[in-house]
Design a protein around this motif. Sequence first.
Motif, PDB file in Angstrom:
ATOM      1  N   UNK A  85      37.126  27.237  41.354  1.00  0.00           N
ATOM      2  CA  UNK A  85      37.022  27.583  42.777  1.00  0.00           C
ATOM      3  C   UNK A  85      35.763  28.412  43.057  1.00  0.00           C
ATOM      4  N   UNK A  86      35.415  29.302  42.147  1.00  0.00           N
ATOM      5  CA  UNK A  86      34.199  30.096  42.291  1.00  0.00           C
ATOM      6  C   UNK A  86      32.961  29.191  42.276  1.00  0.00           C
ATOM      7  N   UNK A  87      32.964  28.205  41.394  1.00  0.00           N
ATOM      8  CA  UNK A  87      31.861  27.243  41.331  1.00  0.00           C
ATOM      9  C   UNK A  87      31.717  26.526  42.674  1.00  0.00           C
ATOM     10  N   UNK A  88      32.834  26.105  43.232  1.00  0.00           N
ATOM     11  CA  UNK A  88      32.804  25.415  44.529  1.00  0.00           C
ATOM     12  C   UNK A  88      32.375  26.367  45.652  1.00  0.00           C
ATOM     13  N   UNK A  89      32.807  27.608  45.607  1.00  0.00           N
ATOM     14  CA  UNK A  89      32.393  28.576  46.624  1.00  0.00           C
ATOM     15  C   UNK A  89      30.874  28.773  46.602  1.00  0.00           C
ATOM     16  N   UNK A  90      30.308  28.825  45.401  1.00  0.00           N
ATOM     17  CA  UNK A  90      28.854  28.967  45.284  1.00  0.00           C
ATOM     18  C   UNK A  90      28.145  27.732  45.829  1.00  0.00           C
TER      19      UNK A  90
ATOM     20  N   UNK B  33      43.652  38.980  33.799  1.00  0.00           N
ATOM     21  CA  UNK B  33      43.913  38.337  35.091  1.00  0.00           C
ATOM     22  C   UNK B  33      43.795  39.363  36.224  1.00  0.00           C
ATOM     23  N   UNK B  34      44.182  40.601  35.959  1.00  0.00           N
ATOM     24  CA  UNK B  34      43.983  41.653  36.953  1.00  0.00           C
ATOM     25  C   UNK B  34      42.487  41.878  37.193  1.00  0.00           C
ATOM     26  N   UNK B  35      41.681  41.765  36.148  1.00  0.00           N
ATOM     27  CA  UNK B  35      40.227  41.896  36.295  1.00  0.00           C
ATOM     28  C   UNK B  35      39.660  40.752  37.129  1.00  0.00           C
ATOM     29  N   UNK B  36      40.221  39.561  36.985  1.00  0.00           N
ATOM     30  CA  UNK B  36      39.796  38.422  37.813  1.00  0.00           C
ATOM     31  C   UNK B  36      40.080  38.734  39.279  1.00  0.00           C
ATOM     32  N   UNK B  37      41.240  39.286  39.562  1.00  0.00           N
ATOM     33  CA  UNK B  37      41.579  39.640  40.944  1.00  0.00           C
ATOM     34  C   UNK B  37      40.646  40.714  41.486  1.00  0.00           C
ATOM     35  N   UNK B  38      40.363  41.709  40.672  1.00  0.00           N
ATOM     36  CA  UNK B  38      39.436  42.766  41.090  1.00  0.00           C
ATOM     37  C   UNK B  38      38.060  42.176  41.400  1.00  0.00           C
ATOM     38  N   UNK B  39      37.586  41.277  40.544  1.00  0.00           N
ATOM     39  CA  UNK B  39      36.308  40.614  40.804  1.00  0.00           C
ATOM     40  C   UNK B  39      36.351  39.862  42.127  1.00  0.00           C
ATOM     41  N   UNK B  40      37.439  39.146  42.385  1.00  0.00           N
ATOM     42  CA  UNK B  40      37.532  38.368  43.618  1.00  0.00           C
ATOM     43  C   UNK B  40      37.528  39.250  44.861  1.00  0.00           C
TER      44      UNK B  40
ATOM     45  N   UNK C  33      38.623  28.835  50.452  1.00  0.00           N
ATOM     46  CA  UNK C  33      38.570  28.958  48.998  1.00  0.00           C
ATOM     47  C   UNK C  33      38.747  30.411  48.565  1.00  0.00           C
ATOM     48  N   UNK C  34      38.096  31.332  49.279  1.00  0.00           N
ATOM     49  CA  UNK C  34      38.194  32.749  48.918  1.00  0.00           C
ATOM     50  C   UNK C  34      39.644  33.218  49.020  1.00  0.00           C
ATOM     51  N   UNK C  35      40.298  32.913  50.117  1.00  0.00           N
ATOM     52  CA  UNK C  35      41.681  33.358  50.316  1.00  0.00           C
ATOM     53  C   UNK C  35      42.611  32.727  49.281  1.00  0.00           C
ATOM     54  N   UNK C  36      42.429  31.443  49.033  1.00  0.00           N
ATOM     55  CA  UNK C  36      43.266  30.769  48.032  1.00  0.00           C
ATOM     56  C   UNK C  36      43.034  31.346  46.641  1.00  0.00           C
ATOM     57  N   UNK C  37      41.774  31.588  46.293  1.00  0.00           N
ATOM     58  CA  UNK C  37      41.464  32.165  44.980  1.00  0.00           C
ATOM     59  C   UNK C  37      42.059  33.561  44.846  1.00  0.00           C
ATOM     60  N   UNK C  38      42.085  34.313  45.933  1.00  0.00           N
ATOM     61  CA  UNK C  38      42.675  35.656  45.888  1.00  0.00           C
ATOM     62  C   UNK C  38      44.186  35.612  45.641  1.00  0.00           C
ATOM     63  N   UNK C  39      44.827  34.505  45.963  1.00  0.00           N
ATOM     64  CA  UNK C  39      46.275  34.384  45.761  1.00  0.00           C
ATOM     65  C   UNK C  39      46.654  33.987  44.333  1.00  0.00           C
TER      66      UNK C  39
END
Length: 124
Positions: free
Chosen positions: A110-115, A39-46, A73-79
């Motif tokens: 959320x990443x799918x929707x951002x794309x 999950x930390x890697x997901x945050x780093x990716x974001x 979406x980006x801000x929400x995904x980062x949270x």
Amino acid sequence: MIVDGFFIAGALVCALALILGVVATVIRDHPDDYALVAVAAVELFLVVYAVAAAVRQAGGQAVSGEPWEFWGYVITALLIPPIAFWWAVTDKTRWSNVVLAAAGITVFVMLYRMEQIWDGALPA
């Protein structure tokens, strides 16, 4: 939707977080270190994704959809990953692993929707 390297990398990182969270749920009754790191890697990716999106947009590549929607979406995904991480560290039950797995799949959606927003594709 145009599939780019960021989407593929994000999908792989999110899938890893989902799989490790599910496996940890099945075999452990407390948060697993591997699921926490995933999950930390997901945050780093974001964070990298957000910086790259800002650079692309500042460089003249406009968001095809609504910019406020994309950045929302980006801000929400980062949270999401920090909240899941905090939950897992403070709640030492099997459910913490479920929350970590849910963070992976939620960020993927959320990443799918951002794309879709970036490329201007209509939602499927």
